[in-house]
Design a protein around this motif. Structure first.
Motif, PDB file in Angstrom:
ATOM      1  N   ASN A 231     -14.757 -84.683  -8.852  1.00  0.00           N
ATOM      2  CA  ASN A 231     -15.364 -84.847  -7.537  1.00  0.00           C
ATOM      3  C   ASN A 231     -14.279 -84.707  -6.474  1.00  0.00           C
ATOM      4  N   TYR A 232     -14.407 -83.674  -5.671  1.00  0.00           N
ATOM      5  CA  TYR A 232     -13.414 -83.373  -4.644  1.00  0.00           C
ATOM      6  C   TYR A 232     -13.829 -84.012  -3.319  1.00  0.00           C
ATOM      7  N   VAL A 233     -12.934 -84.803  -2.755  1.00  0.00           N
ATOM      8  CA  VAL A 233     -13.124 -85.355  -1.419  1.00  0.00           C
ATOM      9  C   VAL A 233     -12.096 -84.680  -0.524  1.00  0.00           C
ATOM     10  N   LEU A 234     -12.588 -83.913   0.439  1.00  0.00           N
ATOM     11  CA  LEU A 234     -11.755 -82.984   1.208  1.00  0.00           C
ATOM     12  C   LEU A 234     -11.631 -83.458   2.651  1.00  0.00           C
ATOM     13  N   VAL A 235     -10.398 -83.593   3.122  1.00  0.00           N
ATOM     14  CA  VAL A 235     -10.165 -84.099   4.472  1.00  0.00           C
ATOM     15  C   VAL A 235      -9.233 -83.136   5.212  1.00  0.00           C
ATOM     16  N   ALA A 236      -9.758 -82.521   6.264  1.00  0.00           N
ATOM     17  CA  ALA A 236      -8.960 -81.579   7.049  1.00  0.00           C
ATOM     18  C   ALA A 236      -8.054 -82.325   8.019  1.00  0.00           C
ATOM     19  N   GLY A 237      -7.116 -81.594   8.599  1.00  0.00           N
ATOM     20  CA  GLY A 237      -6.124 -82.191   9.465  1.00  0.00           C
ATOM     21  C   GLY A 237      -6.604 -82.461  10.872  1.00  0.00           C
ATOM     22  N   ALA A 238      -5.650 -82.685  11.761  1.00  0.00           N
ATOM     23  CA  ALA A 238      -5.936 -83.048  13.144  1.00  0.00           C
ATOM     24  C   ALA A 238      -6.929 -82.086  13.784  1.00  0.00           C
TER      25      ALA A 238
ATOM     26  N   VAL B 185     -10.601 -86.044  -7.022  1.00  0.00           N
ATOM     27  CA  VAL B 185      -9.459 -85.278  -6.515  1.00  0.00           C
ATOM     28  C   VAL B 185      -9.509 -85.396  -4.993  1.00  0.00           C
ATOM     29  N   LEU B 186      -8.574 -86.139  -4.433  1.00  0.00           N
ATOM     30  CA  LEU B 186      -8.489 -86.293  -2.984  1.00  0.00           C
ATOM     31  C   LEU B 186      -7.617 -85.189  -2.411  1.00  0.00           C
ATOM     32  N   VAL B 187      -8.130 -84.516  -1.399  1.00  0.00           N
ATOM     33  CA  VAL B 187      -7.412 -83.388  -0.795  1.00  0.00           C
ATOM     34  C   VAL B 187      -7.163 -83.706   0.677  1.00  0.00           C
ATOM     35  N   GLY B 188      -5.892 -83.733   1.071  1.00  0.00           N
ATOM     36  CA  GLY B 188      -5.535 -83.993   2.454  1.00  0.00           C
ATOM     37  C   GLY B 188      -4.750 -82.837   3.035  1.00  0.00           C
ATOM     38  N   HIS B 189      -5.195 -82.334   4.177  1.00  0.00           N
ATOM     39  CA  HIS B 189      -4.547 -81.208   4.845  1.00  0.00           C
ATOM     40  C   HIS B 189      -3.835 -81.698   6.104  1.00  0.00           C
ATOM     41  N   SER B 190      -2.613 -81.241   6.321  1.00  0.00           N
ATOM     42  CA  SER B 190      -1.862 -81.506   7.547  1.00  0.00           C
ATOM     43  C   SER B 190      -1.783 -83.013   7.829  1.00  0.00           C
TER      44      SER B 190
ATOM     45  N   PHE C 278      -1.995 -82.393  -1.557  1.00  0.00           N
ATOM     46  CA  PHE C 278      -1.549 -82.396  -0.171  1.00  0.00           C
ATOM     47  C   PHE C 278      -1.329 -80.945   0.268  1.00  0.00           C
ATOM     48  N   VAL C 279      -2.147 -80.493   1.204  1.00  0.00           N
ATOM     49  CA  VAL C 279      -2.131 -79.088   1.615  1.00  0.00           C
ATOM     50  C   VAL C 279      -1.337 -78.944   2.914  1.00  0.00           C
ATOM     51  N   ASP C 280      -0.098 -78.457   2.797  1.00  0.00           N
ATOM     52  CA  ASP C 280       0.781 -78.244   3.954  1.00  0.00           C
ATOM     53  C   ASP C 280       0.739 -79.470   4.867  1.00  0.00           C
ATOM     54  N   SER C 281       0.886 -80.632   4.276  1.00  0.00           N
ATOM     55  CA  SER C 281       0.557 -81.865   4.976  1.00  0.00           C
ATOM     56  C   SER C 281       1.753 -82.785   5.163  1.00  0.00           C
TER      57      SER C 281
ATOM     58  N   ARG D 187       3.351 -98.745  -2.919  1.00  0.00           N
ATOM     59  CA  ARG D 187       4.325 -98.034  -3.740  1.00  0.00           C
ATOM     60  C   ARG D 187       4.684 -96.725  -3.059  1.00  0.00           C
ATOM     61  N   PRO D 188       5.804 -96.120  -3.415  1.00  0.00           N
ATOM     62  CA  PRO D 188       6.120 -94.799  -2.850  1.00  0.00           C
ATOM     63  C   PRO D 188       5.046 -93.786  -3.205  1.00  0.00           C
ATOM     64  N   VAL D 189       4.720 -92.909  -2.262  1.00  0.00           N
ATOM     65  CA  VAL D 189       3.665 -91.914  -2.490  1.00  0.00           C
ATOM     66  C   VAL D 189       4.004 -91.004  -3.664  1.00  0.00           C
ATOM     67  N   GLY D 190       5.285 -90.824  -3.934  1.00  0.00           N
ATOM     68  CA  GLY D 190       5.710 -89.964  -5.033  1.00  0.00           C
ATOM     69  C   GLY D 190       5.276 -90.444  -6.398  1.00  0.00           C
ATOM     70  N   GLU D 191       4.795 -91.697  -6.500  1.00  0.00           N
ATOM     71  CA  GLU D 191       4.322 -92.207  -7.782  1.00  0.00           C
ATOM     72  C   GLU D 191       2.882 -91.805  -8.075  1.00  0.00           C
ATOM     73  N   LEU D 192       2.192 -91.237  -7.093  1.00  0.00           N
ATOM     74  CA  LEU D 192       0.829 -90.765  -7.318  1.00  0.00           C
ATOM     75  C   LEU D 192       0.831 -89.476  -8.137  1.00  0.00           C
ATOM     76  N   PRO D 193      -0.203 -89.236  -8.947  1.00  0.00           N
ATOM     77  CA  PRO D 193      -0.353 -87.919  -9.574  1.00  0.00           C
ATOM     78  C   PRO D 193      -0.783 -86.923  -8.493  1.00  0.00           C
ATOM     79  N   ALA D 194       0.026 -85.925  -8.220  1.00  0.00           N
ATOM     80  CA  ALA D 194      -0.251 -85.110  -7.038  1.00  0.00           C
ATOM     81  C   ALA D 194       0.307 -83.699  -7.160  1.00  0.00           C
ATOM     82  N   THR D 195      -0.241 -82.844  -6.306  1.00  0.00           N
ATOM     83  CA  THR D 195       0.249 -81.478  -6.099  1.00  0.00           C
ATOM     84  C   THR D 195       0.507 -81.308  -4.616  1.00  0.00           C
ATOM     85  N   TYR D 196       1.602 -80.642  -4.288  1.00  0.00           N
ATOM     86  CA  TYR D 196       1.868 -80.287  -2.895  1.00  0.00           C
ATOM     87  C   TYR D 196       1.760 -78.779  -2.740  1.00  0.00           C
TER      88      TYR D 196
END
Length: 233
Positions: free
Chosen positions: A3-10, A69-74, A96-99, A171-180
């Motif tokens: 399940n993708y939760v998609l959040v665009a930037g500013a 799958v949480l998706v955050g842009h910018s 994290f999409v160019d964020s 915790r530091p964000v780097g501990e999350l399972p993630a893709t940049y």
């Protein structure tokens, strides 16, 4: 099924993902684009950083989503990173999409390239909001004229409090399972804050030969990257 939760930037809302969502559905996954408080059709709602984090968490909880799958842009990488920590074992992966990415006690404004004071002056000059992007901001970002027009015409002022309130991370964000995902037309290297998480070995890293708004300029390619975590589930 993920399940993708998609959040665009500013300045943007759920509508910014219109060209990406069909690809996720076609692959058999759920897709739930979010408009944050104070933006788009919710522009009359007051919002700060904590509001935006809660908007994302509420979307997951209200729908009873798992394998998320949480998706955050910018800009939205900041609230998405905090929400990813808060949803616990519902999280599959964050993208994290160019964020920007969150650090405890640090706001978006604190990392502004001209300094926090200059950014706060910009907000004050626009009545406390961040004025929407213009066609000039879209130049050199791999967008067609139609794509630029759609992006600019749909943008709304961004609530300033969400940009000046600090993130809260246990915790530091780097501990999350993630893709940049780095969009190369917006700069060849990620920020030092992102690079630290990538270099730790815990994050995957992908590059796109397009600009800062790949959901408009390269939705097919972006969707293929977003689908990678689900394919490994």
């Amino acid at each position: 099924m993920a399940n993708y939760v998609l959040v665009a930037g500013a300045w943007l809302g759920a509508w910014a993902w219109d060209d990406v969502v069909p690809h996720l559905h076609a692959a058999g996954h759920g897709a739930y684009p979010v408009t944050l408080s104070g933006l788009g059709e919710r522009k009359r709602q007051p919002a700060g950083q904590r509001t935006h984090v809660q908007d994302v968490v509420d979307e997951v909880e209200r729908r009873g989503l798992s394998d998320v799958v949480l998706v955050g842009h910018s800009y939205s990488g900041i609230p998405v990173g905090q929400a990813a920590e808060r949803i616990g074992d519902r999280l599959n992966h964050a993208v994290f999409v160019d964020s920007e990415v969150p650090s405890d006690g640090i706001s978006f404004a604190d990392r502004w390239w001209q300094g926090r004071h200059a950014f706060e002056e910009t907000l004050a000059g626009d009545g406390g909001s961040w004025a929407p992007l213009t066609l000039a901001d879209c130049e050199g970002q791999g967008l067609t004229g139609e794509q630029s027009g759609r992006l600019v015409s749909g943008a709304t002022p961004h609530p300033g409090a969400s940009l000046t309130e600090p993130a809260e991370m246990r915790r530091p964000v780097g501990e999350l399972p993630a893709t940049y995902v780095k969009c190369l037309l917006d700069g060849p290297e990620p920020s030092e804050y992102v690079a630290a998480s990538v270099s730790s070995g815990g994050w995957e890293y992908a590059e796109m030969d397009t600009g800062h708004w790949p959901m408009f300029s390269a939705p097919d390619d972006l969707a293929r990257i977003l689908l990678r975590p689900a394919s490994r589930a």
